[in-house]
Design a protein around this motif. Structure first.
Motif, PDB file in Angstrom:
ATOM      1  N   THR A   1       0.838  -1.206   0.000  1.00 38.78           N
ATOM      2  CA  THR A   1       0.000   0.000   0.000  1.00 38.78           C
ATOM      3  C   THR A   1       0.870   1.253   0.000  1.00 38.78           C
ATOM      4  N   ASP A   2       0.524   2.188  -0.861  1.00 38.21           N
ATOM      5  CA  ASP A   2       1.166   3.498  -0.898  1.00 38.21           C
ATOM      6  C   ASP A   2       0.205   4.489  -0.233  1.00 38.21           C
ATOM      7  N   ASN A   3       0.562   4.973   0.950  1.00 39.51           N
ATOM      8  CA  ASN A   3      -0.336   5.872   1.674  1.00 39.51           C
ATOM      9  C   ASN A   3      -0.680   7.131   0.884  1.00 39.51           C
ATOM     10  N   ARG A   4       0.167   7.494  -0.058  1.00 39.32           N
ATOM     11  CA  ARG A   4      -0.083   8.702  -0.854  1.00 39.32           C
ATOM     12  C   ARG A   4      -1.294   8.559  -1.762  1.00 39.32           C
ATOM     13  N   ASN A   5      -1.795   7.338  -1.903  1.00 42.30           N
ATOM     14  CA  ASN A   5      -2.978   7.109  -2.736  1.00 42.30           C
ATOM     15  C   ASN A   5      -4.280   7.247  -1.955  1.00 42.30           C
ATOM     16  N   SER A   6      -4.202   7.642  -0.694  1.00 41.28           N
ATOM     17  CA  SER A   6      -5.384   7.940   0.120  1.00 41.28           C
ATOM     18  C   SER A   6      -5.384   9.426   0.464  1.00 41.28           C
ATOM     19  N   TYR A   7      -6.564   9.979   0.743  1.00 37.94           N
ATOM     20  CA  TYR A   7      -6.629  11.395   1.079  1.00 37.94           C
ATOM     21  C   TYR A   7      -7.886  11.701   1.878  1.00 37.94           C
ATOM     22  N   LYS A   8      -7.888  12.876   2.478  1.00 40.10           N
ATOM     23  CA  LYS A   8      -9.069  13.429   3.141  1.00 40.10           C
ATOM     24  C   LYS A   8      -9.303  14.836   2.586  1.00 40.10           C
ATOM     25  N   GLY A   9     -10.549  15.246   2.567  1.00 35.67           N
ATOM     26  CA  GLY A   9     -10.850  16.578   2.071  1.00 35.67           C
ATOM     27  C   GLY A   9     -12.079  17.144   2.740  1.00 35.67           C
ATOM     28  N   ASP A  10     -12.141  18.474   2.809  1.00 37.23           N
ATOM     29  CA  ASP A  10     -13.354  19.121   3.308  1.00 37.23           C
ATOM     30  C   ASP A  10     -13.529  20.456   2.610  1.00 37.23           C
TER      31      ASP A  10
ATOM     32  N   ARG B   1     -25.116  36.520  -7.430  1.00 37.51           N
ATOM     33  CA  ARG B   1     -24.828  35.583  -6.345  1.00 37.51           C
ATOM     34  C   ARG B   1     -23.359  35.707  -5.970  1.00 37.51           C
ATOM     35  N   LEU B   2     -23.094  35.737  -4.689  1.00 33.47           N
ATOM     36  CA  LEU B   2     -21.720  35.830  -4.189  1.00 33.47           C
ATOM     37  C   LEU B   2     -21.383  34.537  -3.466  1.00 33.47           C
ATOM     38  N   GLU B   3     -20.233  33.954  -3.795  1.00 34.31           N
ATOM     39  CA  GLU B   3     -19.793  32.703  -3.164  1.00 34.31           C
ATOM     40  C   GLU B   3     -18.380  32.871  -2.614  1.00 34.31           C
ATOM     41  N   ALA B   4     -18.148  32.329  -1.443  1.00 35.63           N
ATOM     42  CA  ALA B   4     -16.818  32.344  -0.837  1.00 35.63           C
ATOM     43  C   ALA B   4     -16.625  31.047  -0.062  1.00 35.63           C
ATOM     44  N   GLY B   5     -15.417  30.541  -0.074  1.00 33.49           N
ATOM     45  CA  GLY B   5     -15.174  29.297   0.651  1.00 33.49           C
ATOM     46  C   GLY B   5     -13.765  28.781   0.464  1.00 33.49           C
ATOM     47  N   THR B   6     -13.522  27.600   1.011  1.00 34.79           N
ATOM     48  CA  THR B   6     -12.213  26.965   0.945  1.00 34.79           C
ATOM     49  C   THR B   6     -12.372  25.466   0.761  1.00 34.79           C
ATOM     50  N   LEU B   7     -11.633  24.926  -0.186  1.00 39.38           N
ATOM     51  CA  LEU B   7     -11.494  23.481  -0.337  1.00 39.38           C
ATOM     52  C   LEU B   7     -10.127  23.115   0.233  1.00 39.38           C
ATOM     53  N   ARG B   8     -10.098  22.212   1.195  1.00 35.99           N
ATOM     54  CA  ARG B   8      -8.845  21.769   1.795  1.00 35.99           C
ATOM     55  C   ARG B   8      -8.646  20.288   1.516  1.00 35.99           C
ATOM     56  N   LEU B   9      -7.502  19.960   0.936  1.00 39.14           N
ATOM     57  CA  LEU B   9      -7.160  18.568   0.656  1.00 39.14           C
ATOM     58  C   LEU B   9      -5.990  18.172   1.533  1.00 39.14           C
ATOM     59  N   THR B  10      -6.159  17.087   2.275  1.00 47.65           N
ATOM     60  CA  THR B  10      -5.110  16.582   3.154  1.00 47.65           C
ATOM     61  C   THR B  10      -4.631  15.236   2.618  1.00 47.65           C
ATOM     62  N   SER B  11      -3.333  15.160   2.323  1.00 49.53           N
ATOM     63  CA  SER B  11      -2.760  13.953   1.724  1.00 49.53           C
ATOM     64  C   SER B  11      -1.598  13.461   2.564  1.00 49.53           C
ATOM     65  N   TYR B  12      -1.337  12.174   2.464  1.00 49.38           N
ATOM     66  CA  TYR B  12      -0.129  11.616   3.065  1.00 49.38           C
ATOM     67  C   TYR B  12       1.050  11.924   2.136  1.00 49.38           C
ATOM     68  N   ASP B  13       2.179  12.300   2.730  1.00 49.07           N
ATOM     69  CA  ASP B  13       3.328  12.686   1.897  1.00 49.07           C
ATOM     70  C   ASP B  13       4.430  11.641   1.873  1.00 49.07           C
TER      71      ASP B  13
ATOM     72  N   THR C   1       1.201  13.970   7.135  1.00 46.71           N
ATOM     73  CA  THR C   1       0.308  14.540   6.132  1.00 46.71           C
ATOM     74  C   THR C   1       0.722  15.962   5.763  1.00 46.71           C
ATOM     75  N   LYS C   2       0.190  16.412   4.651  1.00 46.04           N
ATOM     76  CA  LYS C   2       0.319  17.799   4.230  1.00 46.04           C
ATOM     77  C   LYS C   2      -1.039  18.245   3.691  1.00 46.04           C
ATOM     78  N   SER C   3      -1.334  19.530   3.848  1.00 49.30           N
ATOM     79  CA  SER C   3      -2.626  20.056   3.418  1.00 49.30           C
ATOM     80  C   SER C   3      -2.417  21.201   2.432  1.00 49.30           C
ATOM     81  N   LYS C   4      -3.349  21.324   1.505  1.00 55.72           N
ATOM     82  CA  LYS C   4      -3.337  22.434   0.557  1.00 55.72           C
ATOM     83  C   LYS C   4      -4.736  23.016   0.480  1.00 55.72           C
ATOM     84  N   ASP C   5      -4.822  24.349   0.583  1.00 60.82           N
ATOM     85  CA  ASP C   5      -6.102  25.048   0.548  1.00 60.82           C
ATOM     86  C   ASP C   5      -6.325  25.683  -0.820  1.00 60.82           C
ATOM     87  N   TYR C   6      -7.568  25.600  -1.288  1.00 57.37           N
ATOM     88  CA  TYR C   6      -7.992  26.268  -2.517  1.00 57.37           C
ATOM     89  C   TYR C   6      -9.097  27.255  -2.127  1.00 57.37           C
TER      90      TYR C   6
END
Length: 547
Positions: A201-210, A234-246, A253-258
């Motif tokens: 198993t390669d942990n980098r192939n799993s992820y979490k996101g919110d 319409r006005l939209e604002a928010g953040t997509l955060r992806l958390t991955s194993y490195d 883990t490491k996280s990146k925000d969009y």
């Protein structure tokens, strides 16, 4: 499905629930050859079971308070996907001339795999809207509408992989040439010094996101004389955060925000030429946001593509500006003719492409610089009673579309072309029969789409570049699809439905048009079929009982 509704003169409260569970069991066997550094004759098998579960629940209300209307909703959704124990077996022909097993198919120790994939996603969505009537001197009727919307989404994707390995010196000499499911994967062959299962198993192939996002809008609807106008934003604002194993084996883990903040204006204006005719002009801005799987660098092997699939962490969302001019003619109830001219402009359109991984391909997602899309559309619905065909109606929808994608020539290997997946034309026709007296209805549907790009090619830009080394675009050719559906109502509570989809079962053909330089130095082009298969007919029969 389970729904409850409470109503009085001024209020309505609903509790809506629906659950869908779909299990699919599939076996695929493929034979052929692959040319990487040499010709390899191969057999590949996949045993796949997939379970998909979805639940949607909503508590919603509508309240008339004087002249105001308030509606609200609190929703929860769940989506789950489970692929327990996907098994893949790859075998290859022995090409060593003179070997005692020459020409026989052999299994390699890392060519039997078992994958376990599980995905869980939860979504919470509250919303609130209020509608206020306005008294404007220049308008016959007017109303102001405003609302708020929120979303919290969380996803967890887990992937584990196992290989079969063996020590050939402790097994029969012809062990790897035997039938895999019948003779190799037997209890008597398992031990630490013979055949064993190894987790890779390669942990980098799993992820979490919110995703945490919020939106608000304001719109004004005005009707005066022959004009009707609705405008808003319409006005939209928010953040997509992806958390991955490195790391492969560790769980750091490491996280990146969009982050995003966007405004979407809209306008819909119509002018009634008469009681039956009107002209409508509409403009709206929309967005195609990145999904978790599109920005995750996790890798999944797609058996049908014969390639790995992974996301692109640098992917941007796409902004679309839509303009539509439409003429609508209504003859009687249920009959109409509409003609439309439309235009779409895409900024950073997201497309499906691939990377050359040295003898194999890795499919991924990328942004083009810009794309334009315009076309003509006709939509017709006509009752055939005038021709003596009572209870029959005919429908026709047809469109011509021109599209072009533009790329940054300094940073992309691609050339300007038509949009991936966009057909230059489409035709949908339908013939319906509906007899309310006898509870019988039937429908005959026809569909055809024009040849479209499904795989994006690459130009050779290296030293000594030549069209001989270019990878051409892959096109899906046109095909005719006919569906038939029938239903019969028996009494007040029983209904029987039957359907046949894709009656013609024509082949799905993927074709390329590579260019090459012939012996005389002239550039030629040839047709090359890269894939062809029949999708099969689908038959269904269902019984519906109402209590």
């Amino acid at each position: 499905m389970f729904n409850l509704t409470y109503m009085n003169e001024r209020s309505k409260i609903e509790f809506r629930n629906i659950i869908n569970i779909l299990g699919k069991n599939r076996y695929t066997e493929r034979e052929g050859w692959q040319n990487v550094s040499a010709k390899y004759i191969q057999e590949k098998r996949e045993y796949l079971y997939t379970n998909r579960s979805t639940y949607t629940g909503q508590l919603a209300g509508r309240h008339d308070i004087g002249s105001k209307i308030i509606d609200w909703v609190l929703g929860y959704s769940y989506a789950g996907m489970d692929q327990p124990d996907r098994r893949i077996i790859n075998r290859e022909e022995n090409t060593i001339y003179g070997d005692r097993y020459y020409g026989q198919m052999s299994i390699d120790q890392n060519e039997i795999t078992r994958d376990f994939v599980k995905l869980d996603e939860h979504i919470i969505t509250p919303a609130f809207n209020i509608t206020l009537p306005l008294n404007l001197s220049f308008a016959e009727t007017a109303e102001l509408k405003s609302g708020l919307f929120g979303e919290y989404r969380t996803r967890e994707y887990k992937n584990r992989q196992f290989f079969y390995r063996y020590n050939i010196y402790n097994l029969a000499q012809d062990f790897s040439y035997r039938d895999v499911t019948g003779e190799i994967l037997n209890d008597q062959n398992y031990s630490s010094d013979k055949l064993y299962v190894y987790e890779d198993t390669d942990n980098r192939n799993s992820y979490k996101g919110d995703i945490m996002s919020g939106a608000g809008y304001l719109s004004l609807k005005v009707a005066t004389g022959r004009f009707n106008v609705t405008a808003g934003a319409r006005l939209e604002a928010g953040t997509l955060r992806l958390t991955s194993y490195d790391k492969i084996n560790e769980f750091s883990t490491k996280s990146k925000d969009y982050d995003y903040f966007d405004i979407f204006p809209s306008l819909n204006a119509s002018y009634n030429l008469s009681k039956k005719d009107l002209i409508r002009v509409a403009y709206g801005r929309s967005i195609n946001r990145q999904e978790f799987r599109e920005v995750s660098s996790s890798v999944y092997y797609d058996f049908n593509l014969f390639s790995d699939v992974k996301g692109n962490p640098n992917l941007k969302h796409a902004i679309i500006n839509n303009l539509d001019i439409r003429f609508e003619h209504y003859t009687t109830q249920g009959e109409y003719v509409t003609l439309a001219l439309f235009y779409k402009n895409f900024k950073n359109p997201i497309e499906w492409t691939y990377l050359d991984a040295g003898g194999s391909y890795t499919y991924t997602f990328e942004n083009a610089k810009e794309a334009n899309n315009w076309g003509l559309e006709a939509d017709i619905r006509k009752n055939l009673a005038f021709a003596g065909l009572k209870n029959f109606s005919l429908g026709l929808n047809a469109a011509y579309i021109y599209s072009k994608v533009k790329f940054n020539k300094e940073r992309s290997l691609e050339r300007d072309r038509a949009m991936q997946g966009q057909s230059p034309y489409l035709v949908n026709a339908s013939l319906y029969y509906d007899n309310e007296k006898y509870g019988v209805s039937a429908g005959l549907l026809y569909n055809r789409i024009g040849k479209r790009i499904v795989g994006i090619g690459r130009a050779d830009t290296g030293s000594g570049a030549s069209v001989n080394n270019d990878v051409p675009d892959t096109y899906e050719l046109s095909r005719d699809i006919i569906d038939l559906s029938l239903s019969k109502r028996i009494g007040k509570s029983l209904e029987i439905k039957g359907a046949v989809k894709d009656i013609l079962n024509q082949s799905i053909i993927f074709q390329q048009y590579p260019k090459y330089v012939d012996m005389n130095g002239n550039v030629q082009e040839r047709d090359q079929t890269s894939k062809s298969f029949r999708p099969g007919r689908h038959l269904s029969l269902s019984i519906q009982i109402k209590f």
